[in-house]
Design a protein around this motif. Structure first.
Motif, short mmCIF file in Angstrom:
data_model
loop_
_atom_site.label_atom_id
_atom_site.label_comp_id
_atom_site.label_asym_id
_atom_site.label_seq_id
_atom_site.Cartn_x
_atom_site.Cartn_y
_atom_site.Cartn_z
N LEU A 31 -5.71 6.00 -8.27
CA LEU A 31 -5.17 6.14 -6.82
C LEU A 31 -6.07 4.91 -5.67
O LEU A 31 -7.03 4.70 -6.29
CB LEU A 31 -5.91 7.55 -6.55
CG LEU A 31 -5.43 8.18 -7.31
CD1 LEU A 31 -6.28 10.01 -6.67
CD2 LEU A 31 -3.94 8.68 -6.90
N LEU A 32 -5.66 4.61 -4.63
CA LEU A 32 -5.75 3.89 -3.51
C LEU A 32 -6.31 4.50 -2.27
O LEU A 32 -6.11 4.76 -1.95
CB LEU A 32 -5.33 2.53 -3.47
CG LEU A 32 -4.57 1.50 -4.50
CD1 LEU A 32 -3.39 0.75 -4.75
CD2 LEU A 32 -6.37 0.59 -5.34
N LEU A 70 1.99 -1.92 2.27
CA LEU A 70 0.61 0.10 1.73
C LEU A 70 1.67 0.35 1.65
O LEU A 70 1.90 1.28 2.61
CB LEU A 70 -0.80 0.05 2.51
CG LEU A 70 -1.03 -1.55 2.58
CD1 LEU A 70 -2.82 -1.30 3.53
CD2 LEU A 70 -1.78 -2.44 1.48
N ARG A 71 2.79 1.02 0.78
CA ARG A 71 3.70 1.84 0.15
C ARG A 71 2.56 3.24 -0.34
O ARG A 71 1.34 3.05 -0.53
CB ARG A 71 4.28 1.76 0.00
CG ARG A 71 6.35 0.12 -0.09
CD ARG A 71 6.52 1.02 0.72
NE ARG A 71 7.01 -0.60 0.97
CZ ARG A 71 7.91 -0.76 0.94
NH1 ARG A 71 8.95 -0.56 0.39
NH2 ARG A 71 8.08 -2.05 1.38
N GLU A 72 3.39 4.23 -0.48
CA GLU A 72 2.62 5.71 -0.99
C GLU A 72 2.30 5.46 -2.52
O GLU A 72 1.73 5.77 -2.70
CB GLU A 72 2.92 6.17 -0.49
CG GLU A 72 3.14 7.38 0.98
CD GLU A 72 3.52 8.53 1.76
OE1 GLU A 72 4.56 8.95 0.24
OE2 GLU A 72 2.85 9.26 2.39
N PHE A 75 0.72 2.97 -8.95
CA PHE A 75 -0.44 3.12 -7.92
C PHE A 75 -0.23 4.16 -6.42
O PHE A 75 1.37 3.73 -6.03
CB PHE A 75 -1.08 1.81 -7.02
CG PHE A 75 -1.50 0.54 -8.11
CD1 PHE A 75 -2.97 0.67 -8.43
CD2 PHE A 75 -0.50 -0.29 -8.90
CE1 PHE A 75 -2.98 -0.77 -9.25
CE2 PHE A 75 -0.93 -0.66 -9.58
CZ PHE A 75 -2.19 -1.38 -10.21
N LEU A 76 -0.62 4.81 -6.31
CA LEU A 76 -0.33 6.04 -4.86
C LEU A 76 -2.08 6.05 -3.95
O LEU A 76 -3.09 5.76 -3.86
CB LEU A 76 -0.25 7.76 -5.85
CG LEU A 76 0.51 7.54 -7.06
CD1 LEU A 76 -0.02 9.03 -7.48
CD2 LEU A 76 1.86 7.39 -6.15
N ARG A 77 -1.31 6.28 -2.81
CA ARG A 77 -1.97 6.10 -1.90
C ARG A 77 -1.59 7.34 -1.40
O ARG A 77 -1.19 7.23 0.51
CB ARG A 77 -1.77 5.02 -0.42
CG ARG A 77 -2.00 3.95 -1.49
CD ARG A 77 -1.68 1.93 -0.82
NE ARG A 77 -1.63 1.01 -1.23
CZ ARG A 77 -1.57 -0.16 -2.09
NH1 ARG A 77 0.22 0.20 -1.91
NH2 ARG A 77 -1.67 -1.30 -2.69
N ALA A 81 -16.07 4.76 3.25
CA ALA A 81 -15.81 6.17 3.81
C ALA A 81 -14.48 6.62 3.02
O ALA A 81 -14.32 7.91 2.46
CB ALA A 81 -15.89 6.14 5.02
N ASP A 82 -13.04 5.69 3.03
CA ASP A 82 -11.41 6.07 2.19
C ASP A 82 -12.06 6.37 1.11
O ASP A 82 -11.55 7.40 0.62
CB ASP A 82 -10.84 4.98 2.82
CG ASP A 82 -11.11 3.55 2.21
OD1 ASP A 82 -12.48 3.57 1.27
OD2 ASP A 82 -10.74 2.42 2.79
N SER A 83 -12.43 5.76 0.13
CA SER A 83 -12.35 5.93 -1.44
C SER A 83 -13.63 6.67 -1.84
O SER A 83 -13.22 7.45 -2.81
CB SER A 83 -12.69 4.46 -2.30
OG SER A 83 -14.41 3.82 -1.79
#
Length: 427
Positions: free
Chosen positions: A110-111, A138-140, A149-151, A19-21
């Protein structure tokens, strides 16, 4: 999407099909339809179910006209000794990203990690004794090996994400059946601990999220201070290292080791060594194959195992590289001045290292003074390629081979057995 990505040429989405990805892919596709690419890692853990997830992801990308790449990792077959499943998977994914992201200056990854993932990670790292940098892993935004890498979903919960999908008419996504099993710690936290906590303290979820944000701010400040401290310490000046606050020491050490994360025992070992007054060169074994050498006022990282260095267990293998070891009873060792090297056998480590000399090496003479080996070699006109020593595990020099033995482990009236070493090193 809270990040400004208009100047980015390629946006890679780590797309598991969950669901998240899936929500992340939908959001990115709505804003940057021409820039995104989906990457699905098939880890090789769940057999047919894992392959079905890969098929689902491919069909979604075909329907939405998104470039799709399937990357088989086969984690079980590519684990190295000492690695757990998650650790091996992370390593293999990062190695794969290094090959996929060919233009890191114009590409982001993007993660789909969200607020619940961050809370689970907080507790897992807390149980392992992590500092604030580890608690807020788990940083932005993170840059690893040059890849950004972006979250973007860290301020959304799992419930928020599923609601977003349903609002947009998306009713199917992949569910990892192993997530329902509370055997793994993360699943226990997700399925049992955090729901029970929310039932007893409804405000806990918001409080945890706010605490993570505060801890991340604290970690960012410490990392910035560590960057500045590393500039002063990277030359290896031990006085600069001694002055470091413990919160900075671990972070500066990580930079000194090229990004490797040292175990807390390793940091403690270095801290204790730095507190000792300098007497002679010391070899500091931090584990994981990481060796530091302390000489005078410098700290140096041993980049790799010296191929010319040989480990010698003199009890099991008396003859090694031209050297010969024999054990004598004290009463049989009548002449200690015949040119051989003599030691109290009970005080010598069973494994010695036959290695090239290092600049700054010193040897303990029988008058109690530390003598510079360079001067001894020069006085005897021994050229650099022929300068070899016997070292203990802590880098103590027991013998300058062919030149002089040290007073370390010297034979005394209390000695019961004597180690006699003869011969010249033959590489």
């Amino acid at each position: 999407m809270r990040f400004a990505l208009s100047d980015t040429e390629t946006i890679c989405i780590s797309f598991s099909g969950g669901a998240d990805s899936l929500a992340l892919l939908h959001l990115a596709h709505a804003q940057f339809p021409e820039k995104i690419k989906a990457v699905h890692f098939e880890h090789g853990f769940r057999g047919g179910e894992s392959l079905r997830d890969a098929t689902f992801c491919r069909k979604i990308c075909e329907a939405w006209r998104i470039p799709f790449q399937l990357v088989p990792l086969n984690v079980p077959q590519n684990r190295i000794n000492g690695e757990g499943d998650e650790e091996a998977a992370r390593r293999l994914r990062l190695n794969a990203w290094k090959k996929i992201v060919t233009d890191p200056d114009h590409t982001v990854v993007l993660l789909g990690h969200h607020a619940d993932d961050a809370a689970e990670t907080l507790f897992i790292r807390l149980f392992r004794g992590s500092n604030v940098s580890g608690l807020t892993a788990l940083r932005e935004k993170r840059t690893i090996d040059g890849i950004t890498f972006l979250r973007p979903l860290l301020d959304m919960t799992r419930a928020d994400i599923e609601a977003y999908l349903l609002e947009n008419g998306i009713t199917e996504w992949c569910e990892d059946s192993t997530n329902r099993e509370s055997v793994y710690l993360r699943n226990f936290l997700r399925n049992d601990f955090l729901p029970e906590l929310a039932a007893r303290a409804p405000y806990a979820s918001g409080g945890i999220t706010r605490s993570i944000q505060c801890l991340a701010d604290d970690a960012d400040l410490l990392e910035q201070m560590a960057d500045a401290a590393y500039v002063r310490c990277r030359s290896g000046n031990t006085e600069e290292w001694k002055a470091l606050h413990p919160a900075l020491l671990v972070r500066v050490l990580r930079r000194f080791l090229g990004g490797k994360i040292p175990a807390w025992q390793a940091v403690e070992r270095l801290e204790q060594e730095l507190k000792k007054p300098y007497i002679r060169p010391v070899r500091i074994d931090l584990g994981q194959g990481i060796i530091l050498h302390r000489r005078k006022n410098t700290l140096k990282l041993q980049d790799a195992v010296d191929e010319t260095e040989t480990l010698w267990n003199w009890r099991k293998e008396p003859d090694r590289m031209g050297l010969h070891a024999e054990i004598l009873l004290r009463q049989d060792a009548t002449d200690l001045t015949d040119g051989a090297a003599y030691f109290d056998a009970d005080l010598v480590p069973e494994s010695l290292r036959i290695s090239p000399w290092h600049a700054g090496d010193k040897i303990l003479s029988f008058d109690g003074k530390m003598k510079n080996l360079k001067k001894l070699f020069c006085d005897l006109h021994i050229s650099d390629p022929d300068r070899y020593v016997l070292r203990g595990p802590d880098d103590t020099v027991y013998q300058a081979i062919g030149v002089r033995n040290s007073a370390v482990a010297k034979v005394t009236g209390q000695t019961k057995s004597v180690l006699r070493i003869t011969g010249i090193y033959k590489g």
